[in-house]
Design a protein around this motif. Structure first.
Motif, PDB file in Angstrom:
ATOM      1  N   UNK A 141      46.719  22.027  90.318  1.00  0.00           N
ATOM      2  CA  UNK A 141      45.366  22.467  90.649  1.00  0.00           C
ATOM      3  C   UNK A 141      44.461  22.582  89.434  1.00  0.00           C
ATOM      4  N   UNK A 142      44.599  21.613  88.524  1.00  0.00           N
ATOM      5  CA  UNK A 142      43.726  21.628  87.348  1.00  0.00           C
ATOM      6  C   UNK A 142      42.602  20.593  87.460  1.00  0.00           C
ATOM      7  N   UNK A 143      42.450  19.994  88.637  1.00  0.00           N
ATOM      8  CA  UNK A 143      41.484  18.901  88.827  1.00  0.00           C
ATOM      9  C   UNK A 143      40.069  19.279  88.413  1.00  0.00           C
ATOM     10  N   UNK A 144      39.735  20.553  88.620  1.00  0.00           N
ATOM     11  CA  UNK A 144      38.344  20.950  88.399  1.00  0.00           C
ATOM     12  C   UNK A 144      38.055  21.278  86.932  1.00  0.00           C
ATOM     13  N   UNK A 145      39.059  21.239  86.085  1.00  0.00           N
ATOM     14  CA  UNK A 145      38.866  21.631  84.674  1.00  0.00           C
ATOM     15  C   UNK A 145      38.375  20.433  83.866  1.00  0.00           C
ATOM     16  N   UNK A 146      37.247  20.573  83.135  1.00  0.00           N
ATOM     17  CA  UNK A 146      36.807  19.442  82.309  1.00  0.00           C
ATOM     18  C   UNK A 146      37.823  19.140  81.208  1.00  0.00           C
ATOM     19  N   UNK A 147      38.057  17.861  80.986  1.00  0.00           N
ATOM     20  CA  UNK A 147      39.100  17.482  80.033  1.00  0.00           C
ATOM     21  C   UNK A 147      38.740  17.806  78.590  1.00  0.00           C
ATOM     22  N   UNK A 148      37.438  18.050  78.345  1.00  0.00           N
ATOM     23  CA  UNK A 148      37.053  18.341  76.956  1.00  0.00           C
ATOM     24  C   UNK A 148      37.030  19.850  76.685  1.00  0.00           C
ATOM     25  N   UNK A 149      37.504  20.631  77.650  1.00  0.00           N
ATOM     26  CA  UNK A 149      37.494  22.090  77.464  1.00  0.00           C
ATOM     27  C   UNK A 149      38.580  22.517  76.472  1.00  0.00           C
ATOM     28  N   UNK A 150      38.267  23.519  75.671  1.00  0.00           N
ATOM     29  CA  UNK A 150      39.233  24.054  74.717  1.00  0.00           C
ATOM     30  C   UNK A 150      40.320  24.800  75.505  1.00  0.00           C
ATOM     31  N   UNK A 151      41.585  24.405  75.362  1.00  0.00           N
ATOM     32  CA  UNK A 151      42.646  25.062  76.148  1.00  0.00           C
ATOM     33  C   UNK A 151      42.700  26.574  75.929  1.00  0.00           C
ATOM     34  N   UNK A 152      42.293  27.014  74.728  1.00  0.00           N
ATOM     35  CA  UNK A 152      42.343  28.455  74.451  1.00  0.00           C
ATOM     36  C   UNK A 152      41.291  29.226  75.255  1.00  0.00           C
ATOM     37  N   UNK A 153      40.300  28.506  75.801  1.00  0.00           N
ATOM     38  CA  UNK A 153      39.266  29.181  76.591  1.00  0.00           C
ATOM     39  C   UNK A 153      39.613  29.261  78.078  1.00  0.00           C
ATOM     40  N   UNK A 154      40.746  28.669  78.447  1.00  0.00           N
ATOM     41  CA  UNK A 154      41.165  28.755  79.854  1.00  0.00           C
ATOM     42  C   UNK A 154      41.694  30.164  80.128  1.00  0.00           C
ATOM     43  N   UNK A 155      41.656  30.528  81.409  1.00  0.00           N
ATOM     44  CA  UNK A 155      42.208  31.844  81.761  1.00  0.00           C
ATOM     45  C   UNK A 155      43.733  31.792  81.604  1.00  0.00           C
ATOM     46  N   UNK A 156      44.379  32.971  81.591  1.00  0.00           N
ATOM     47  CA  UNK A 156      45.829  33.030  81.401  1.00  0.00           C
ATOM     48  C   UNK A 156      46.575  32.150  82.399  1.00  0.00           C
ATOM     49  N   UNK A 157      46.174  32.253  83.672  1.00  0.00           N
ATOM     50  CA  UNK A 157      46.852  31.492  84.719  1.00  0.00           C
ATOM     51  C   UNK A 157      46.671  29.993  84.518  1.00  0.00           C
ATOM     52  N   UNK A 158      45.459  29.596  84.118  1.00  0.00           N
ATOM     53  CA  UNK A 158      45.180  28.167  83.926  1.00  0.00           C
ATOM     54  C   UNK A 158      45.911  27.618  82.700  1.00  0.00           C
TER      55      UNK A 158
END
Ligand SMILES: Nc1ncnc2c1ncn2[C@@H]1O[C@H](COP(=O)(O)OP(=O)(O)OP(=O)(O)O)[C@@H](O)[C@H]1O
Length: 356
Positions: free
Chosen positions: A259-276
């Motif tokens: 369920x990561x389809x909605x996440x932009x690929x250029x997003x910094x992984x450290x800015x994702x929520x804990x679950x993501x």
């Protein structure tokens, strides 16, 4: 990295650990030199501790990444074909990844898996991962961490190992993932027929078909965007188009699964929520299409919502592959468990229901 690709993981990690020791010595030397400068107002000890912490965490991060890379390389060089792959969505087009477009762009099919054609006839054959009489004693030590561990886990089921801290759970996972070799005993795949009788001789579990998600996997993210993080260790050389096509498809499938389809690929992984972040760590392993996915404390450090989300995701993943989880979070995972064991101090594994 070159050393890692040439030799084995254990050796590389040993080298890294040795380097950490060197750094510690260096810092100790610096510390004694600095303490003689009594007039200085800065607190050298504090600075050293910080530096040491930083460097050890850097080395740990690197070691984990190298293990991941080594596993990725062995998977990519494995001839095992991957089937049942769907067409990638626009966001995962090879162009986005910088590769030549290998897919037809005329049809933008919805993101679903193509159903594999089922063979005619009904067969109830199944396979089990079987751990037989496994003992493990780290090189140079006198004591076994694992003592005669035996268990069998059926394919597409959820196995849970719980037990006291320091009893040897992580050590067992590392043996299953091929990061260390058992001192004695075997880890095999056994096929069974409709009648429950073994079919053919057991085969050794191929380590390229095992994925492992370490405890707190987000601590080992190294890239500044999601795409680089997930494609870390992918082949960079020109050619291998077929392999790259396969990886792109696997990537799309893995992102669908978690369920990561909605996440932009250029997003910094450290800015994702804990679950993501956990989802991303899972996707990284799923790209390599493991048959067995091992998770060390998948819910540790998450808030209640993220824990519920990850537990739900694991329930979904169980339909596709075999999961073996080490966890202290028995309440959240109990509903998913097909088989469970308690690891006793001294490295003895006993079949037991989770105590709730
Ligand atoms: N290479 C090694 N050399 C010596 N001892 C080791 C080595 N690796 C692990 N151990 C020891 O083996 C024991 C089991 O460690 P392990 O990490 O497998 O425990 P665990 O059950 O996973 O603990 P936790 O739940 O705290 O993660 C520990 O006492 C640890 O210190």
């Amino acid at each position: 990295v070159v050393m890692l690709l040439r030799s084995d993981v254990k050796q590389s990690v040993t080298v890294l650990r040795r380097n950490v020791k060197h750094i510690r010595h260096w810092l100790e030397e610096e510390s004694s030199a600095a303490s003689s400068k009594a007039a200085e107002s800065i607190k050298p000890k504090e600075i050293e501790t910080k530096r040491f912490r930083f460097l050890t965490s850097l080395f740990e991060k690197l070691a984990k990444k190298l293990i991941q890379l080594k596993m990725a390389v062995s998977t990519f060089s494995s001839p095992t074909p991957v089937s049942g792959i769907a067409e990638p969505p626009a966001s995962f087009s090879s162009a986005a990844i910088g590769w030549k477009q290998p897919y037809s762009t005329s049809s933008r099919a919805p993101l679903r898996f193509r159903r594999m054609k089922k063979r005619r006839g009904i067969s109830c054959d199944y396979s089990c991962i079987e751990v037989r009489d496994v003992c493990y004693r780290p090189p140079g030590t006198q004591l076994n961490i694992l003592n005669g561990v035996n268990f069998s886990l059926r394919e597409k089921s959820f196995g849970l190992i719980f037990g006291k801290s320091g009893s040897g759970k992580t050590t067992l996972l590392q043996l299953l993932a091929g990061l260390n070799k058992p001192t004695s005993g075997s880890i095999c795949i056994q096929r069974y027929g409709d009648d429950g009788q073994p079919k053919a001789v057991p085969e050794l579990l191929p380590t390229e078909k095992v994925g492992i998600v370490f405890q707190f996997p987000e601590r080992f993210f190294v890239a500044d965007n999601v795409l680089d993080e997930i494609t870390f260790g992918w082949p960079r050389q020109k050619g291998c188009l077929q392999l790259k096509e396969q990886l792109t498809s696997n990537l799309q499938r893995a992102f669908n699964w978690v369920g990561l389809d909605s996440i932009p690929l250029d997003k910094d992984p450290q800015l994702l929520s804990g679950g993501y972040k956990r989802r991303l760590a899972l996707a990284i392993q799923l790209v390599q299409t493991p048959d067995l996915l091992i998770l060390d404390e998948p819910l540790a450090g998450l808030d209640w919502k993220a824990r519920a989300d990850v537990a739900k995701l694991l329930k979904h993943l169980k339909k596709e592959l075999t999961l073996l989880v080490v966890s202290h979070d028995l309440r959240e995972l109990a509903a998913l468990v097909d088989q469970s064991w308690r690891m006793e101090t001294g490295g003895v594994l006993l079949a037991e229901c989770p105590p709730l």
